[in-house]
Design a protein around this motif. Structure first.
Motif, short mmCIF file in Angstrom:
data_model
loop_
_atom_site.label_atom_id
_atom_site.label_comp_id
_atom_site.label_asym_id
_atom_site.label_seq_id
_atom_site.Cartn_x
_atom_site.Cartn_y
_atom_site.Cartn_z
N SER A 302 -6.53 -5.05 -1.70
CA SER A 302 -6.22 -5.36 -0.30
C SER A 302 -6.74 -4.27 0.63
CB SER A 302 -4.71 -5.53 -0.12
OG SER A 302 -4.24 -6.65 -0.84
N TYR A 307 -4.92 -0.24 3.55
CA TYR A 307 -4.77 -1.68 3.71
C TYR A 307 -5.65 -2.20 4.85
CZ TYR A 307 -0.82 -2.36 0.55
OH TYR A 307 -0.02 -2.47 -0.56
N GLY A 310 -4.38 -8.41 7.49
CA GLY A 310 -4.60 -9.79 7.09
C GLY A 310 -4.67 -10.01 5.60
N LEU A 311 -4.74 -8.92 4.81
CA LEU A 311 -4.77 -9.05 3.35
C LEU A 311 -3.37 -8.86 2.78
CD1 LEU A 311 -8.07 -7.21 2.36
CD2 LEU A 311 -7.68 -9.65 2.76
N PRO A 312 -3.09 -9.44 1.59
CA PRO A 312 -1.73 -9.40 1.04
C PRO A 312 -1.26 -7.98 0.74
CG PRO A 312 -3.05 -11.06 -0.08
CD PRO A 312 -3.99 -10.29 0.76
N ALA A 332 0.05 -13.66 -2.53
CA ALA A 332 -1.39 -13.75 -2.37
C ALA A 332 -1.82 -15.20 -2.22
CB ALA A 332 -2.09 -13.14 -3.56
N PRO A 363 2.79 -16.57 2.69
CA PRO A 363 2.41 -15.24 2.20
C PRO A 363 2.68 -14.16 3.23
CG PRO A 363 0.47 -16.49 2.85
CD PRO A 363 1.62 -17.44 2.93
N LEU A 365 1.33 -10.93 4.82
CA LEU A 365 0.03 -10.29 5.01
C LEU A 365 0.22 -9.00 5.81
CD1 LEU A 365 -2.08 -13.45 5.91
CD2 LEU A 365 -1.67 -12.45 3.66
N TYR A 368 0.89 -8.44 9.89
CA TYR A 368 1.29 -9.68 10.55
C TYR A 368 2.81 -9.76 10.63
CZ TYR A 368 -3.44 -11.67 10.35
OH TYR A 368 -4.78 -11.91 10.52
#
Length: 525
Positions: A302, A307, A310-312, A332, A363, A365, A368
């Motif tokens: 991620s 980090y 927007g990625l898990p 994910a 999910p 993220l 977020y």
């Protein structure tokens, strides 16, 4: 000090402390206190020696502040076939370079005249076909970072060295995911004779008992349009057609499958082939290698290291008796059920019925902030304990991880790179219900992720430093017969930046009113 105590393979920066490099002489005690692990825990000389000194590096995390621990021990090689004494003097130094003469000048120019060349002796490839046939079925168990062996040496992953030009002498390390890009000098007239732009260069050797198979071939046009070929079994070799050279290798992607004991069971390669015109004097190639353990699914990162929004957010468990974490993701994937023990939050549905919303989940993220929920209709037929457990499963999912990765690329074996999740439970006001005695049911789950900017001011990396999961419960009391009550059930995720602001009067970038000489950076640009 022993000579091995002066060796440090992770010391890459000149006169600067390398992060997590416990043998770096440029690191101070203050630097060591910020380390999370020792990237090189043991340093030895030649592993083939029967007995030698070994330098051990570790961190004492119980100390305040954490300290580096250094030990020098005598390491004994248990193998019967070991070297007792290094009495062959010539093996301890490089050969004297061959001096150019009028007789060998053309030969040396052909070998070393290109922008990049391999320093390996020619003898490495002389006995490629002279291997013992009985060795073909032998397996080899690898450890992390050990170069992957092939019949003619090592599996190579071309990469830039000093400049952007490709060097083919970079070995691929076991379980070390790499992605490189470099430039290679090629002319249309001689493209068919340049080995590194041919598919054969990457497929004509096997990883000991495992043959490298072609997984896919993608053709790329001069304008960048890509087309996947259905037939990947046919070798397409570079060919000069007028002012064009087609079928040159622009991209190579290896995928290695291995067992939990470190044995490689399969090796596949994917190609991107393209064309170049006569006006171009060079091409850019990209290379990649990834690893997947048998009977498991690959887990993407991620971020690297911090980090990416927007990625898990990555999370995991620490099973009883295991020294490392079993990794999964904070959602994910969006699944109908929480099949893979991923931390998710409740997904809002159109009917807003909590008892019917136990399937889809949303999910989590990085970066977020999210809020979701449903409505619970309480009736006289409901029982307290089953309802409380149902709502708890609805809010937390079927399983709730114990740790969250502090970085987007934290490895499962680096336990100190994982942040434990703190659990809190608070109680709200009372509302009426149909139960004879008071009953507490969970009505909300709030997840707060605190993160900070880590590293250089030029390129700060997002690092998670704390995660708190708070369950809020409500006490239900007697409700008159025949009455109903609807209460909201919510889930939320909040990301909080806790980066420390710069101290008053602190200048991040000092100004120096001097002019550097015109040749200050010579020979570098």
């Amino acid at each position: 000090l022993s000579p091995v105590a002066k060796l440090c393979v992770c010391d890459l920066l000149v006169a600067q402390c390398d992060v997590n490099c416990c043998c770096d002489p440029d690191c101070s005690a203050e630097d060591f206190s910020l380390f999370t692990t020792c990237s090189v825990p043991i340093v030895t000389g030649d592993s083939r020696l029967c007995s030698q000194k070994a330098a051990l590096y570790s961190l004492d995390v119980e100390a305040n502040p954490p300290e580096r621990i250094f030990k020098l021990i005598d390491q004994v090689n248990p193998s019967v076939f070991c070297i007792h004494a290094t009495n062959y003097k010539e093996a301890l130094s490089f050969r004297s370079p061959e001096m150019p003469t009028s007789e060998n000048f053309d030969q040396l120019l052909e070998r070393f005249g290109s922008a990049a060349f391999s320093a390996e002796p020619d003898s490495w490839g002389e006995n490629r076909d002279a291997l013992n046939p009985s060795d073909a079925n032998e397996t080899y168990r690898y450890e992390y970072g050990v170069p992957i062996q092939t019949e003619d040496g090592f599996l190579r992953l071309p990469s830039p060295v000093i400049s952007s030009w490709c060097s083919d002498a970079n070995p691929a390390g076991f379980l070390v995911n790499q992605a490189t890009k470099c430039t290679r000098s090629v002319s249309v007239e001689k493209c068919g004779s340049v080995q590194a732009v041919s598919m054969l260069f990457y497929t004509n050797s096997s990883i000991l008992a495992v043959n490298i198979t072609i997984q896919s071939i993608v053709l790329q046009s001069l304008n960048g349009t890509q087309t996947s070929l259905g037939d990947s079994d046919v070798l397409r070799l570079p060919t000069a057609l007028g002012e064009l050279c087609i079928n040159i290798v622009l991209g190579v992607s290896y995928h290695i499958t291995y067992t939990d004991t470190g044995e490689i069971t399969a090796a596949a390669v994917s190609f991107v082939l393209g064309a170049m015109n006569k006006a171009a004097l060079s091409i850019q190639q990209s290379f990649e290698i990834s690893f997947t353990q048998m009977n498991t699914k690959p887990v993407p990162l991620s971020g690297n290291p911090g980090y990416v929004v927007g990625l898990p957010v990555r999370a995991g468990f620490l099973p009883h008796g295991y020294p490392f974490l079993v990794e999964n993701f904070l959602a994910a994937l969006v699944l109908n059920t929480n099949k893979y023990n991923q931390l998710t939050i409740l997904q809002s549905t159109s009917n807003q019925d909590c008892l019917a919303a136990q399937g889809p989940r949303t999910p989590v993220l990085f970066g977020y902030n999210m809020v979701s929920g449903c409505k619970l209709r309480i009736t006289a037929a409901m029982k307290c304990q089953p309802l409380s457990q149902t709502l708890l499963d609805l809010l937390k999912g079927q399983s709730f991880p114990e740790y969250v990765a502090s970085f987007g690329n934290s490895q499962a074996q680096d336990v100190l790179d994982w942040v434990p999740i703190t659990h809190l439970r608070i109680s709200e006001q009372r509302i009426c219900n149909t139960f004879q005695s008071s009953c507490q049911i969970p009505v909300s789950l709030e997840i707060e992720v605190k993160w900070t900017k880590y590293g250089s001011l030029v390129n700060p990396q997002a690092r998670i430093v704390n995660v708190t999961a708070t369950i809020t419960t409500t006490t239900l009391e007697q409700l008159p017969s025949g009455r109903e009550r609807t209460i909201p059930v919510t889930s939320s995720v909040v990301f909080t930046d806790v980066s420390a602001p710069a101290e008053p009067g602190y200048k991040a970038w000092p100004t120096i009113n001097v002019k550097l000489p015109f040749d200050f950076f010579f020979p570098f640009v």
